[in-house]
Design a protein around this motif. Structure first.
Motif, PDB file in Angstrom:
ATOM      1  N   VAL A   1       0.840  -1.197   0.000  1.00  0.00           N
ATOM      2  CA  VAL A   1       0.000   0.000   0.000  1.00  0.00           C
ATOM      3  C   VAL A   1       0.874   1.246   0.000  1.00  0.00           C
ATOM      4  N   ILE A   2       0.557   2.183  -0.886  1.00  0.00           N
ATOM      5  CA  ILE A   2       1.293   3.442  -1.005  1.00  0.00           C
ATOM      6  C   ILE A   2       0.508   4.539  -0.292  1.00  0.00           C
ATOM      7  N   VAL A   3       1.137   5.203   0.675  1.00  0.00           N
ATOM      8  CA  VAL A   3       0.475   6.274   1.418  1.00  0.00           C
ATOM      9  C   VAL A   3       1.381   7.500   1.470  1.00  0.00           C
ATOM     10  N   GLY A   4       0.778   8.623   1.816  1.00  0.00           N
ATOM     11  CA  GLY A   4       1.514   9.880   1.932  1.00  0.00           C
ATOM     12  C   GLY A   4       0.566  11.043   1.824  1.00  0.00           C
ATOM     13  N   ARG A   5       1.079  12.229   2.068  1.00  0.00           N
ATOM     14  CA  ARG A   5       0.240  13.425   1.930  1.00  0.00           C
ATOM     15  C   ARG A   5      -0.015  13.687   0.448  1.00  0.00           C
ATOM     16  N   PRO A   6      -0.903  14.624   0.128  1.00  0.00           N
ATOM     17  CA  PRO A   6      -1.215  14.871  -1.275  1.00  0.00           C
ATOM     18  C   PRO A   6      -0.010  15.361  -2.080  1.00  0.00           C
TER      19      PRO A   6
ATOM     20  N   ILE B   1       2.440  -9.188  -6.620  1.00  0.00           N
ATOM     21  CA  ILE B   1       1.864  -8.449  -5.502  1.00  0.00           C
ATOM     22  C   ILE B   1       0.650  -7.686  -6.004  1.00  0.00           C
ATOM     23  N   GLU B   2      -0.192  -7.272  -5.057  1.00  0.00           N
ATOM     24  CA  GLU B   2      -1.266  -6.336  -5.369  1.00  0.00           C
ATOM     25  C   GLU B   2      -0.809  -4.968  -4.879  1.00  0.00           C
ATOM     26  N   LEU B   3      -0.593  -4.062  -5.802  1.00  0.00           N
ATOM     27  CA  LEU B   3      -0.094  -2.728  -5.495  1.00  0.00           C
ATOM     28  C   LEU B   3      -1.275  -1.775  -5.405  1.00  0.00           C
ATOM     29  N   ILE B   4      -1.368  -1.030  -4.285  1.00  0.00           N
ATOM     30  CA  ILE B   4      -2.551  -0.222  -4.000  1.00  0.00           C
ATOM     31  C   ILE B   4      -2.148   1.229  -3.761  1.00  0.00           C
ATOM     32  N   ASP B   5      -2.734   2.121  -4.538  1.00  0.00           N
ATOM     33  CA  ASP B   5      -2.539   3.563  -4.372  1.00  0.00           C
ATOM     34  C   ASP B   5      -3.700   4.118  -3.557  1.00  0.00           C
TER      35      ASP B   5
ATOM     36  N   ALA C   1      -7.185   0.383   3.455  1.00  0.00           N
ATOM     37  CA  ALA C   1      -5.992  -0.119   2.768  1.00  0.00           C
ATOM     38  C   ALA C   1      -4.888  -0.452   3.761  1.00  0.00           C
ATOM     39  N   LEU C   2      -4.674   0.409   4.747  1.00  0.00           N
ATOM     40  CA  LEU C   2      -3.627   0.161   5.741  1.00  0.00           C
ATOM     41  C   LEU C   2      -3.936  -1.072   6.571  1.00  0.00           C
ATOM     42  N   GLY C   3      -5.218  -1.311   6.838  1.00  0.00           N
ATOM     43  CA  GLY C   3      -5.588  -2.484   7.608  1.00  0.00           C
ATOM     44  C   GLY C   3      -5.321  -3.786   6.879  1.00  0.00           C
ATOM     45  N   GLU C   4      -5.230  -3.740   5.537  1.00  0.00           N
ATOM     46  CA  GLU C   4      -5.006  -4.942   4.734  1.00  0.00           C
ATOM     47  C   GLU C   4      -3.559  -5.076   4.272  1.00  0.00           C
ATOM     48  N   ALA C   5      -2.713  -4.089   4.577  1.00  0.00           N
ATOM     49  CA  ALA C   5      -1.376  -4.035   3.987  1.00  0.00           C
ATOM     50  C   ALA C   5      -0.442  -5.090   4.559  1.00  0.00           C
TER      51      ALA C   5
END
Length: 492
Positions: free
Chosen positions: A7-12, A57-61, A84-88
Motif C-alpha cells: 500500500v502506497i500512502v503519503g500526503r497529497p 503483488i497487489e499494489l494499491i494507491d 488499505a492500511l488495515g489490509e497491507a
C-alpha cells in the motif's frame, strides 16, 4: 496465503500515483499536479523480478492524507486509506524530498505507528544524488534509513523493489492449510440470530442475546473447537440501512462489521426467512463479493417457516433456495444452508461445510492442468473479435490462494469483455475445485514497458489457443514456454 498487498500512502501530491505506475511498469493511476486526484483505492497486479523467478503483488494507491476534498468526500478518502492500511503487508510511505518535511508528513507517520505491517520510507523526486542530503531530516519520522528515488528519472527502482521483496511475507505453496484457527465472520441485519448462533457454537453465554435489534455494538471474537480443530467466530453488530443510522454508534458498528468481513477467512451471511431478502442483504452480499471472501448464505430460524406450513414441507426448502439464488445473482456460487441456531440443528454441518470451503480456497492448481482447461474452454468458445483485433491468450498461471488468483497473459486486456471473463471464471469453477469459492482473475498484457519510455516491439509469444485441435497438447512444450516467458512455475 492471499496475494501480498503493498500500500502506497503519503500526503497529497508527493507522487504516489506516479510511484504506482513506475513499479507496475504501465500507466494505471491518473497523474496530475492538482492534489486530490486519487480518492478511491487504485489496485493493480504487479510483477516484481526476484532473480530467475518473479513475485506477484497487489499494489494499491491511496488518496492523500489530510486533503480537503472539493466535493466533500474527505471522509470517504480517509476511510479508504484506513481500509488499505488495515489490509497491507508492506507500506510504502512516500514523501517529497524537495519540499522537505511537512506537518502532514508527521501526521502520516503518527498514523503508521499503529500499523502492523513493515513501512518503507521513500524520498520521491530525488532526481539527482545532490538531493539525498536533504532527506536527512526525515530520520525524525522514526522509519529508519529512507531510500531516495525518482520516478521521473528512473532512479533506484531496483533497490526499492529489493526492499519490498525483503519485507514481503514468505511465499506459501498452498500445499497445506495453516494450522491456525479459521476465522468465521457472522454478519447480517439486526435480529437474524447471529449471537444465538455464536452461543450455540461456544456452548456458553458468550454474547448478549436479546430480541431487541442492535444489541451487539462491536465485533467480538469467540474461540471454540469442533472435532479438535480451532475456530474463531467473529460476531458483528447488525448492519442497518444508511437511512436508519441514528448515531455514531451505528456508524461504527457498520464500519466494524465491514472490517470483520475483510479479516475473516469465510463469511456467514445470515438471512431471516420471516422477513425475506431485503436490499440491505444484497448490499452486504455485494461487499462480501468485492472482498473475494468465501461465503455461505445461512437461512436461520427455518423451523419457524416449516411450523407455519399448513401442508407437507417437502419442496419448500428447494423453492426458497431457488428464490435466494435468484436474489443474490452475483454470488450464485455460494452454498445455502438452512439451520436453527436456537436448537443447534444443522449447525455442525454448517461448520464442516465452512472447513471444506476453506481448504478449497487454499488449493493451488498446477500450471499444466490450468492451461489444458483454458485451451479447451477457448476451443469451445473463442473470444469475439474487438476493434478489428483478435484476442489471444498465451497462457495462465495461479499466483496465489485464498482467494485463488489466476493471471491470464494476453495480447491486450481491453479486448476481453466482462462477459467473456465471466465465461472463463465459470469454466474454472466447473473444472477446478473452486465450485463454491470466489476466484480472482487478472488479465495482464504480455509486453510490459515503463510508461515513461516508448514501447518496444517484441516477438509475440506462442498462443496456446491457436494450437490445432487435431494435435495432442504437449504439456512439456507448454512448460518450456512458460519458463521462458515468466520464470519457473511448479505444478502441484
Amino acid at each position: 496465503m492471499p496475494l501480498p498487498r503493498v500500500v502506497i500512502v503519503g500526503r497529497p501530491n508527493v507522487g504516489k500515483s506516479s510511484l504506482l505506475n513506475w513499479i507496475a511498469g504501465r500507466r494505471i493511476a491518473i497523474v496530475d499536479d492538482v492534489a486530490g486526484v486519487t480518492r478511491d483505492r487504485v489496485a493493480t497486479l504487479a510483477e516484481l523480478p526476484d532473480g530467475r523467478n518473479s513475485r506477484f503483488i497487489e499494489l494499491i494507491d491511496t488518496g492523500g492524507v489530510g486533503i480537503v476534498d472539493r466535493d466533500d468526500l474527505s471522509e470517504h478518502v480517509e476511510r479508504q486509506i484506513e481500509t488499505a492500511l488495515g489490509e497491507a503487508d508492506v507500506v510504502l510511505f512516500v514523501v517529497d524530498v524537495r519540499d522537505g518535511m511537512m506537518p502532514l508528513d508527521e501526521e502520516v507517520a503518527r498514523r503508521l505507528r499503529y500499523v502492523q505491517a513493515p513501512v518503507i520510507l521513500a524520498l520521491n523526486k530525488a532526481d539527482d544524488p545532490k538531493f539525498d542530503a536533504q532527506g536527512q531530516e526525515f530520520y525524525k519520522l522514526g522509519r529508519g534509513k529512507p531510500i531516495p528515488i525518482s520516478t521521473h528519472q528512473n532512479r533506484n527502482k531496483s533497490e526499492l523493489i529489493s526492499l519490498i521483496l525483503d519485507h514481503l511475507p514468505p511465499e506459501d505453496d498452498g500445499s497445506k492449510v495453516a494450522s491456525e484457527a479459521m476465522k468465521l465472520a457472522v454478519v447480517g441485519r439486526p435480529n437474524t440470530g447471529k449471537s444465538t448462533f455464536i452461543n450455540t457454537l461456544a456452548h456458553a453465554e458468550r454474547m448478549i442475546v436479546s430480541e431487541i435489534p442492535g444489541t451487539t455494538r462491536d465485533s467480538v471474537d469467540v474461540r471454540f473447537e469442533l472435532d479438535g480443530l480451532p475456530f474463531v467466530a467473529i460476531d458483528t453488530a447488525g448492519v442497518r440501512r444508511k437511512a436508519k443510522i441514528r448515531d455514531d454508534l451505528d456508524f461504527y458498528s457498520i464500519h466494524r462489521a465491514e472490517r470483520s468481513i475483510r479479516r475473516a477467512d469465510l463469511v456467514f451471511l445470515f438471512i431471516d426467512p420471516t422477513q425475506g431478502v431485503t436490499r440491505l442483504d444484497k448490499q452486504l452480499a455485494d461487499y462480501i463479493t468485492k472482498q473475494y471472501k468465501p461465503c455461505v448464505i445461512v437461512i436461520n430460524k427455518w423451523d419457524l417457516i416449516l411450523s407455519d406450513l399448513a401442508g407437507p414441507a417437502r419442496g419448500e426448502t428447494g423453492r426458497y433456495a431457488t428464490m435466494v439464488q435468484h436474489a443474490f445473482k452475483g454470488m450464485s456460487y455460494a452454498p445455502i444452508a438452512f439451520i436453527t441456531a436456537q436448537t443447534g440443528k444443522n449447525v455442525k454441518a454448517l461448520i464442516n461445510l465452512a472447513q471444506a470451503m476453506y481448504k478449497r480456497a487454499h488449493r493451488r492448481i498446477g500450471t499444466g492442468t490450468l492451461n489444458r482447461i483454458l485451451r479447451e474452454a477457448v476451443t469451445a468458445h473463442a473470444p469475439p473479435v474487438r476493434e478489428n483485433r483478435v484476442p489471444k491468450i498465451y497462457f495462465a498461471t495461479q499466483v496465489s490462494v485464498a482467494p485463488p488468483t489466476i493471471v491470464l497473459f494476453v495480447n491486450r486486456p481491453g479486448l476481453f469483455d466482462p462477459t467473456y471473463q465471466r465465461y472463463l471464471l465459470n469454466v474454472f469453477r466447473e473444472q477446478l475445485p473452486f465450485n463454491d469459492v470466489p476466484i480472482k482473475l487478472y488479465l495482464r498484457a504480455r509486453t510490459q514497458t515503463d510508461p515513461s519510455k516508448p514501447r518496444l516491439e517484441e516477438e509475440e509469444p506462442p498462443d496456446i489457443t491457436a494450437r490445432s485441435s487435431s494435435n495432442e497438447f504437449e504439456m512439456d512444450e507448454l512448460d518450456e514456454e512458460i519458463n521462458d516467458l515468466l520464470g519457473e512455475f511448479e505444478d502441484e
